[in-house]
Write a protein that holds these residues in place. Structure first.
Motif, PDB file in Angstrom:
ATOM      1  N   GLY A 196     -10.723   9.161  -8.112  1.00 55.26           N
ATOM      2  CA  GLY A 196     -10.678   7.716  -7.894  1.00 55.26           C
ATOM      3  C   GLY A 196     -11.582   7.275  -6.758  1.00 55.26           C
ATOM      4  O   GLY A 196     -12.266   6.249  -6.847  1.00 55.26           O
ATOM      5  N   LEU A 197     -11.615   8.058  -5.687  1.00 56.25           N
ATOM      6  CA  LEU A 197     -12.436   7.690  -4.534  1.00 56.25           C
ATOM      7  C   LEU A 197     -13.921   7.945  -4.770  1.00 56.25           C
ATOM      8  O   LEU A 197     -14.767   7.216  -4.253  1.00 56.25           O
ATOM      9  CB  LEU A 197     -11.954   8.443  -3.291  1.00 56.25           C
ATOM     10  N   MET A 198     -14.262   8.963  -5.555  1.00 63.32           N
ATOM     11  CA  MET A 198     -15.673   9.301  -5.764  1.00 63.32           C
ATOM     12  C   MET A 198     -16.279   8.653  -7.017  1.00 63.32           C
ATOM     13  O   MET A 198     -17.488   8.418  -7.058  1.00 63.32           O
ATOM     14  CB  MET A 198     -15.847  10.814  -5.835  1.00 63.32           C
ATOM     15  N   CYS A 199     -15.449   8.355  -8.005  1.00 59.60           N
ATOM     16  CA  CYS A 199     -15.959   7.774  -9.251  1.00 59.60           C
ATOM     17  C   CYS A 199     -15.628   6.294  -9.375  1.00 59.60           C
ATOM     18  O   CYS A 199     -16.036   5.653 -10.343  1.00 59.60           O
ATOM     19  CB  CYS A 199     -15.365   8.499 -10.460  1.00 59.60           C
ATOM     20  N   GLY A 200     -14.868   5.768  -8.464  1.00 55.24           N
ATOM     21  CA  GLY A 200     -14.446   4.381  -8.568  1.00 55.24           C
ATOM     22  C   GLY A 200     -13.168   4.251  -9.370  1.00 55.24           C
ATOM     23  O   GLY A 200     -12.641   5.232  -9.916  1.00 55.24           O
ATOM     24  N   LEU A 201     -12.687   3.041  -9.444  1.00 53.58           N
ATOM     25  CA  LEU A 201     -11.405   2.784 -10.101  1.00 53.58           C
ATOM     26  C   LEU A 201     -11.424   3.195 -11.573  1.00 53.58           C
ATOM     27  O   LEU A 201     -10.527   3.900 -12.032  1.00 53.58           O
ATOM     28  CB  LEU A 201     -11.023   1.310  -9.975  1.00 53.58           C
ATOM     29  N   ALA A 232      -2.124   7.067 -13.366  1.00 51.46           N
ATOM     30  CA  ALA A 232      -2.903   5.838 -13.208  1.00 51.46           C
ATOM     31  C   ALA A 232      -2.440   5.041 -11.992  1.00 51.46           C
ATOM     32  O   ALA A 232      -3.263   4.501 -11.245  1.00 51.46           O
ATOM     33  CB  ALA A 232      -2.810   4.993 -14.472  1.00 51.46           C
ATOM     34  N   VAL A 233      -1.146   4.968 -11.779  1.00 50.41           N
ATOM     35  CA  VAL A 233      -0.617   4.249 -10.613  1.00 50.41           C
ATOM     36  C   VAL A 233      -1.062   4.937  -9.323  1.00 50.41           C
ATOM     37  O   VAL A 233      -1.459   4.272  -8.357  1.00 50.41           O
ATOM     38  CB  VAL A 233       0.927   4.137 -10.687  1.00 50.41           C
ATOM     39  N   LEU A 234      -1.021   6.260  -9.293  1.00 52.01           N
ATOM     40  CA  LEU A 234      -1.466   7.004  -8.119  1.00 52.01           C
ATOM     41  C   LEU A 234      -2.922   6.691  -7.790  1.00 52.01           C
ATOM     42  O   LEU A 234      -3.261   6.371  -6.648  1.00 52.01           O
ATOM     43  CB  LEU A 234      -1.288   8.509  -8.344  1.00 52.01           C
ATOM     44  N   VAL A 235      -3.786   6.750  -8.794  1.00 53.23           N
ATOM     45  CA  VAL A 235      -5.212   6.472  -8.582  1.00 53.23           C
ATOM     46  C   VAL A 235      -5.415   5.021  -8.141  1.00 53.23           C
ATOM     47  O   VAL A 235      -6.159   4.737  -7.198  1.00 53.23           O
ATOM     48  CB  VAL A 235      -6.020   6.779  -9.857  1.00 53.23           C
ATOM     49  N   LEU A 236      -4.751   4.106  -8.806  1.00 50.64           N
ATOM     50  CA  LEU A 236      -4.882   2.684  -8.478  1.00 50.64           C
ATOM     51  C   LEU A 236      -4.489   2.407  -7.029  1.00 50.64           C
ATOM     52  O   LEU A 236      -5.203   1.714  -6.293  1.00 50.64           O
ATOM     53  CB  LEU A 236      -4.033   1.843  -9.431  1.00 50.64           C
ATOM     54  N   LEU A 237      -3.368   2.955  -6.602  1.00 48.33           N
ATOM     55  CA  LEU A 237      -2.917   2.730  -5.227  1.00 48.33           C
ATOM     56  C   LEU A 237      -3.885   3.310  -4.205  1.00 48.33           C
ATOM     57  O   LEU A 237      -4.180   2.675  -3.184  1.00 48.33           O
ATOM     58  CB  LEU A 237      -1.517   3.309  -5.029  1.00 48.33           C
ATOM     59  N   GLU A 263     -10.135   0.635  -0.457  1.00 44.86           N
ATOM     60  CA  GLU A 263     -10.906  -0.607  -0.415  1.00 44.86           C
ATOM     61  C   GLU A 263     -10.385  -1.522   0.680  1.00 44.86           C
ATOM     62  O   GLU A 263     -11.159  -2.125   1.420  1.00 44.86           O
ATOM     63  CB  GLU A 263     -10.848  -1.316  -1.766  1.00 44.86           C
ATOM     64  N   HIS A 264      -9.071  -1.605   0.800  1.00 44.76           N
ATOM     65  CA  HIS A 264      -8.465  -2.460   1.819  1.00 44.76           C
ATOM     66  C   HIS A 264      -8.773  -1.929   3.219  1.00 44.76           C
ATOM     67  O   HIS A 264      -9.083  -2.695   4.124  1.00 44.76           O
ATOM     68  CB  HIS A 264      -6.948  -2.541   1.596  1.00 44.76           C
ATOM     69  N   SER A 267     -11.379  -0.110   4.148  1.00 39.84           N
ATOM     70  CA  SER A 267     -12.794  -0.315   4.465  1.00 39.84           C
ATOM     71  C   SER A 267     -13.075  -1.781   4.797  1.00 39.84           C
ATOM     72  O   SER A 267     -13.933  -2.075   5.610  1.00 39.84           O
ATOM     73  CB  SER A 267     -13.688   0.179   3.341  1.00 39.84           C
ATOM     74  N   GLU A 268     -12.341  -2.722   4.180  1.00 41.07           N
ATOM     75  CA  GLU A 268     -12.492  -4.141   4.517  1.00 41.07           C
ATOM     76  C   GLU A 268     -12.021  -4.412   5.936  1.00 41.07           C
ATOM     77  O   GLU A 268     -12.628  -5.192   6.659  1.00 41.07           O
ATOM     78  CB  GLU A 268     -11.706  -4.996   3.543  1.00 41.07           C
ATOM     79  N   LEU A 269     -10.941  -3.783   6.334  1.00 44.06           N
ATOM     80  CA  LEU A 269     -10.414  -3.982   7.680  1.00 44.06           C
ATOM     81  C   LEU A 269     -11.339  -3.425   8.754  1.00 44.06           C
ATOM     82  O   LEU A 269     -11.426  -3.952   9.857  1.00 44.06           O
ATOM     83  CB  LEU A 269      -9.031  -3.342   7.811  1.00 44.06           C
ATOM     84  N   GLN A 270     -12.033  -2.332   8.430  1.00 42.96           N
ATOM     85  CA  GLN A 270     -12.900  -1.696   9.410  1.00 42.96           C
ATOM     86  C   GLN A 270     -14.231  -2.424   9.581  1.00 42.96           C
ATOM     87  O   GLN A 270     -14.893  -2.251  10.575  1.00 42.96           O
ATOM     88  CB  GLN A 270     -13.158  -0.231   9.024  1.00 42.96           C
ATOM     89  N   SER A 271     -14.625  -3.228   8.599  1.00 40.04           N
ATOM     90  CA  SER A 271     -15.905  -3.910   8.731  1.00 40.04           C
ATOM     91  C   SER A 271     -15.789  -5.286   9.309  1.00 40.04           C
ATOM     92  O   SER A 271     -14.890  -5.732   9.836  1.00 40.04           O
ATOM     93  CB  SER A 271     -16.609  -4.003   7.392  1.00 40.04           C
TER      94      SER A 271
END
Length: 108
Positions: A50-55, A90-95, A101-102, A104-108
């Motif tokens: 999920g982290l390397m291939c995207g959602l 799917a729920v695990l990957v989604l979370l 994403e959340h 990385s938004e907070l850090q920028s």
């Protein structure tokens, strides 16, 4: 379609296929080691995909892995369990993807 977008899509597709193959191989190799070992490694690979291939790549691995595992005899014992395992994956990957994403938004 631009050449850069095609190249990026092809890389994502290849990574997704590699993660799916790795996940099935890990399930096959570790099935005798018990559910805790196999499950932990499967979850690790799902999160990494999920982290390397995207959602969408991560969701593809999450949903296809129990189907492939069942079809070759290393997954759930009953076909009725396959959709539940796919949904949980799917729920695990989604979370994890949304959490990253959340963060990385907070850090920028």
């Amino acid at each position: 379609m631009s050449n850069t977008k095609t190249s990026s899509s092809l890389k994502t597709l290849c990574r997704t296929a590699i993660f799916l193959a790795l996940l099935i191989a890990v399930q096959f190799v570790t099935r005798s080691m018990g559910q805790y070992v196999t499950g932990s490694l499967v979850n690790l690979i799902l999160i990494a995909s999920g982290l390397m291939c995207g959602l969408w790549g991560g969701l593809a691995v999450a949903v296809l892995s129990p189907i492939c595992a069942f079809s070759i005899g290393i997954g759930p014992a009953f076909p009725q369990v396959v959709p539940a395992v796919a949904l949980g994956n799917a729920v695990l990957v989604l979370l994890w993807v949304r959490s990253e994403e959340h963060t990385s938004e907070l850090q920028s």
